[in-house]
Write a protein that holds these residues in place. Structure first.
Motif, mmCIF file in Angstrom:
data_model
loop_
_atom_site.group_PDB
_atom_site.id
_atom_site.type_symbol
_atom_site.label_atom_id
_atom_site.label_comp_id
_atom_site.label_asym_id
_atom_site.label_seq_id
_atom_site.Cartn_x
_atom_site.Cartn_y
_atom_site.Cartn_z
ATOM 1 N N LEU A 202 1.866 63.262 -31.555
ATOM 2 C CA LEU A 202 1.000 62.580 -30.591
ATOM 3 C C LEU A 202 1.900 61.929 -29.545
ATOM 4 O O LEU A 202 2.626 60.977 -29.846
ATOM 5 N N GLU A 203 1.845 62.450 -28.332
ATOM 6 C CA GLU A 203 2.785 62.023 -27.304
ATOM 7 C C GLU A 203 2.027 61.396 -26.141
ATOM 8 O O GLU A 203 1.288 62.075 -25.439
ATOM 9 N N PHE A 204 2.190 60.101 -25.971
ATOM 10 C CA PHE A 204 1.534 59.406 -24.865
ATOM 11 C C PHE A 204 2.405 59.500 -23.619
ATOM 12 O O PHE A 204 3.636 59.418 -23.706
ATOM 13 N N ASP A 205 1.759 59.639 -22.458
ATOM 14 C CA ASP A 205 2.495 59.467 -21.205
ATOM 15 C C ASP A 205 2.950 58.022 -21.129
ATOM 16 O O ASP A 205 2.267 57.117 -21.628
ATOM 17 N N SER A 206 4.083 57.798 -20.503
ATOM 18 C CA SER A 206 4.582 56.430 -20.417
ATOM 19 C C SER A 206 5.221 56.175 -19.070
ATOM 20 O O SER A 206 5.893 57.039 -18.510
ATOM 21 N N LEU A 207 4.978 54.971 -18.554
ATOM 22 C CA LEU A 207 5.656 54.544 -17.336
ATOM 23 C C LEU A 207 7.040 54.019 -17.658
ATOM 24 O O LEU A 207 7.851 53.801 -16.769
ATOM 25 N N ALA A 208 7.290 53.776 -18.940
ATOM 26 C CA ALA A 208 8.552 53.134 -19.354
ATOM 27 C C ALA A 208 9.174 53.965 -20.473
ATOM 28 O O ALA A 208 9.006 53.657 -21.641
ATOM 29 N N SER B 76 10.962 53.022 -24.402
ATOM 30 C CA SER B 76 10.638 51.684 -24.925
ATOM 31 C C SER B 76 9.281 51.694 -25.618
ATOM 32 O O SER B 76 8.543 50.715 -25.545
ATOM 33 N N THR C 230 7.582 48.880 -27.616
ATOM 34 C CA THR C 230 6.979 47.683 -27.022
ATOM 35 C C THR C 230 5.486 47.846 -26.741
ATOM 36 O O THR C 230 4.788 46.860 -26.542
ATOM 37 N N TRP C 231 4.985 49.077 -26.678
ATOM 38 C CA TRP C 231 3.588 49.259 -26.290
ATOM 39 C C TRP C 231 2.809 50.231 -27.168
ATOM 40 O O TRP C 231 1.590 50.289 -27.099
ATOM 41 N N THR D 27 -0.162 49.019 -29.354
ATOM 42 C CA THR D 27 -1.279 48.595 -28.511
ATOM 43 C C THR D 27 -2.051 49.810 -28.012
ATOM 44 O O THR D 27 -3.285 49.849 -28.046
ATOM 45 N N ARG D 28 -1.318 50.818 -27.567
ATOM 46 C CA ARG D 28 -1.956 52.032 -27.041
ATOM 47 C C ARG D 28 -2.776 52.727 -28.123
ATOM 48 O O ARG D 28 -3.872 53.218 -27.867
ATOM 49 N N THR E 100 -5.942 50.860 -28.734
ATOM 50 C CA THR E 100 -6.872 51.081 -27.625
ATOM 51 C C THR E 100 -7.587 52.405 -27.813
ATOM 52 O O THR E 100 -8.816 52.511 -27.655
ATOM 53 N N LEU E 101 -6.832 53.414 -28.182
ATOM 54 C CA LEU E 101 -7.406 54.742 -28.406
ATOM 55 C C LEU E 101 -8.398 54.712 -29.577
ATOM 56 O O LEU E 101 -9.504 55.253 -29.490
ATOM 57 N N GLN F 292 3.422 49.217 -18.318
ATOM 58 C CA GLN F 292 3.005 50.017 -19.460
ATOM 59 C C GLN F 292 2.357 49.140 -20.529
ATOM 60 O O GLN F 292 1.343 49.506 -21.133
ATOM 61 N N SER G 84 -1.520 49.705 -21.574
ATOM 62 C CA SER G 84 -1.777 50.168 -22.947
ATOM 63 C C SER G 84 -3.038 49.528 -23.531
ATOM 64 O O SER G 84 -3.578 50.012 -24.517
ATOM 65 N N PRO H 225 -3.930 59.567 -21.113
ATOM 66 C CA PRO H 225 -2.580 59.215 -21.572
ATOM 67 C C PRO H 225 -1.805 60.389 -22.154
ATOM 68 O O PRO H 225 -0.653 60.240 -22.524
#
Lengths: 305, 153
Positions: free
Chosen positions: A120-126, A129, A132-133, A136-137, A140-141, B48, B52, B73
């Motif tokens: 399971l690969e989320f797109d990330s702006l960071a 890291s 750190t998120w 939470t992601r 949310t899902l 991010q 999230s 995502p």
């Protein structure tokens, strides 16, 4: 100078209101779900997913409407066990249509959408890291699934939790007081030790634990019609919660599950009989509401913004 | 997070959000009492962390800004899996006349938008594959119901 608590509102970012709206949407969508039973362990590989689906089958056989939500987003197995791999998640009338097994059990699992060769690969702006998120992601899902699946009127929604005592605690906080918990272990001291941590975590969260299932409590040999030991039995760790039942490993049931087939026709095997007794024990501890009542407990009681 | 104008002890208000630019967004706050303003520039980790939560950042009057931060995502993963992301976008935007692109009725689009963003590309892929196999030119509610009957036991 004013403090945080002197200022009403958040100046326009609206973050708390948006998070609260998400919780409201979940609560509304679960309004016609009578009981939420989360099946966890803390330990991986003890048969949580199989026990979850088999419990739903035993409940459905009693005429109850049941669904299973696979909360293990990274290692989803319910779609495979239910024979729904490759069945796409599709829009229904007002949300996400709930795929059903041939015996009528709703099963929602990311395993329906993501092949086993992918993580399971989320797109990330960071990049780099995700620690750190990521959690939470994922929640949310998970929340989006709770809020958008067309659950309809359900007697029991079973949630198949991922391994990890800390994850069990996080799900307890997320689901709030409406959810009750069943823990699954195998008889070994190692497994009991890990599950004991989950018991402690759930006590800390204030969640109700219905009891535990001692899975793979032995090996059912059909040739000699006997249950023989499979693991050394732990007497070191007392879990301090009710034993709901002990399920022997049954290679025929295991093969049936691995093929994603219904266990119909296996009702007289000891493992299936025991799972049926466990389902009965679980049902005796939860409340199935009459159809004309509304939710009295609130998921929002678990929200700590 | 709240911001306080230290000149006049007034809560500042979010006026605009700009970006994202390489993961950074600019959140522009101003004090309505003394007109002091500042911009909070987030780094990609901060952006991010907040996105999230599955929420929009900044004034909701800028749909493009919100869309850029709240897209599916799994875009990258789905593209690698061969899911046609342009077709998925086509289901959200007005239908184009491009070859191989199926037209979605407004009602069908509305139903598609009722499911989570992370499921939409996969749903569109399954629906359009089914529709093409059947020779349909348009996805409407009847087709959606038919696909659901076909797949959802």
């Amino acid at each position: 100078m004013k403090t945080y608590y002197d200022i009403a509102g958040d100046g326009g970012s609206n973050i708390l209101d948006q998070v609260s709206a998400q919780r409201d949407a979940i609560e509304r969508n679960l309004d016609r779900v009578d009981a939420i039973v989360a099946v966890g362990s803390g330990k991986g590989g003890v048969g949580k997913s199989t026990v979850t689906l088999q419990l739903s089958r035993a409940m459905a056989a009693r005429g109850l409407s049941c669904a299973v939500l696979d909360a293990d987003l990274n290692g989803p197995s319910q779609a495979h066990l239910a024979g729904l791999e490759g069945v796409p998640l599709l829009p229904g009338r007002s949300g996400l249509a709930m795929p059903r097994t041939s015996d009528g059990i709703g099963v929602v699992s990311l395993g329906s959408a993501i092949p086993v060769t992918r993580d399971l690969e989320f797109d990330s702006l960071a990049e780099g890291s995700s620690q750190t998120w990521r959690a939470t992601r994922e929640f949310t899902l998970f929340g989006e699934l709770l809020a958008t699946v067309e659950w309809g009127s359900l007697d029991v929604l079973l949630i198949d939790l991922p391994p990890g005592a800390e994850r069990t605690f996080q799900f307890a906080e997320f689901l709030g007081p409406r959810a009750t918990f069943v823990l699954v272990t195998v008889p070994s001291a190692l497994s009991h030790g890990v599950v004991a941590r989950s018991v402690a975590a759930l006590h800390r969260a204030g969640s109700e634990i219905l009891g535990f299932v001692n899975n793979m409590s032995g090996y059912y040999c059909a040739d000699c019609d006997e249950v023989r030991p499979l693991f050394p039995v732990s007497r070191e760790v007392e879990l301090g919660i009710p034993l709901l039942g002990a399920v022997p490993f049954d290679p025929v049931l295991a093969e049936c599950c691995d093929r994603g087939e219904s266990s119909s026709g296996l009702e007289s095997r000891p493992a299936v009989e025991e799972l049926d007794r466990i389902a009965e024990a679980v049902l005796s501890k939860i409340t199935i509401r009459p159809a004309d009542t509304v939710a009295s407990a609130s998921l929002k009681e678990g929200v700590q913004p | 997070m709240k911001f306080l104008c230290t000149n006049c002890d007034t809560a500042m208000k979010l006026k605009d959000a700009v970006g994202p630019d390489r993961g950074s967004v600019a959140l522009i706050y101003a004090c309505d009492t003394c007109s002091t303003g500042f911009a909070m520039l987030t780094n990609p980790h901060e952006t991010q962390a907040v996105t999230s939560l599955g929420i929009n950042i900044g004034p909701s009057t800028d749909p493009e800004f919100a869309a850029a931060l709240s897209k599916c995502p799994f875009n990258g993963m789905l593209q690698e899996m061969g899911v046609d992301m342009e077709a998925s976008d086509g289901a959200h935007a007005p239908a184009t006349a491009a070859a191989n692109t199926l037209e979605w009725s407004p009602e069908a689009k509305s139903r598609l938008e009722s499911i989570p963003a992370f499921v939409r590309p996969m749903a569109v892929d399954g629906i359009e594959s089914y529709a093409r196999d059947k020779g349909y030119q348009q996805i409407d509610e009847q087709v959606l119901d038919e696909v659901r009957e076909h797949f959802v036991v």
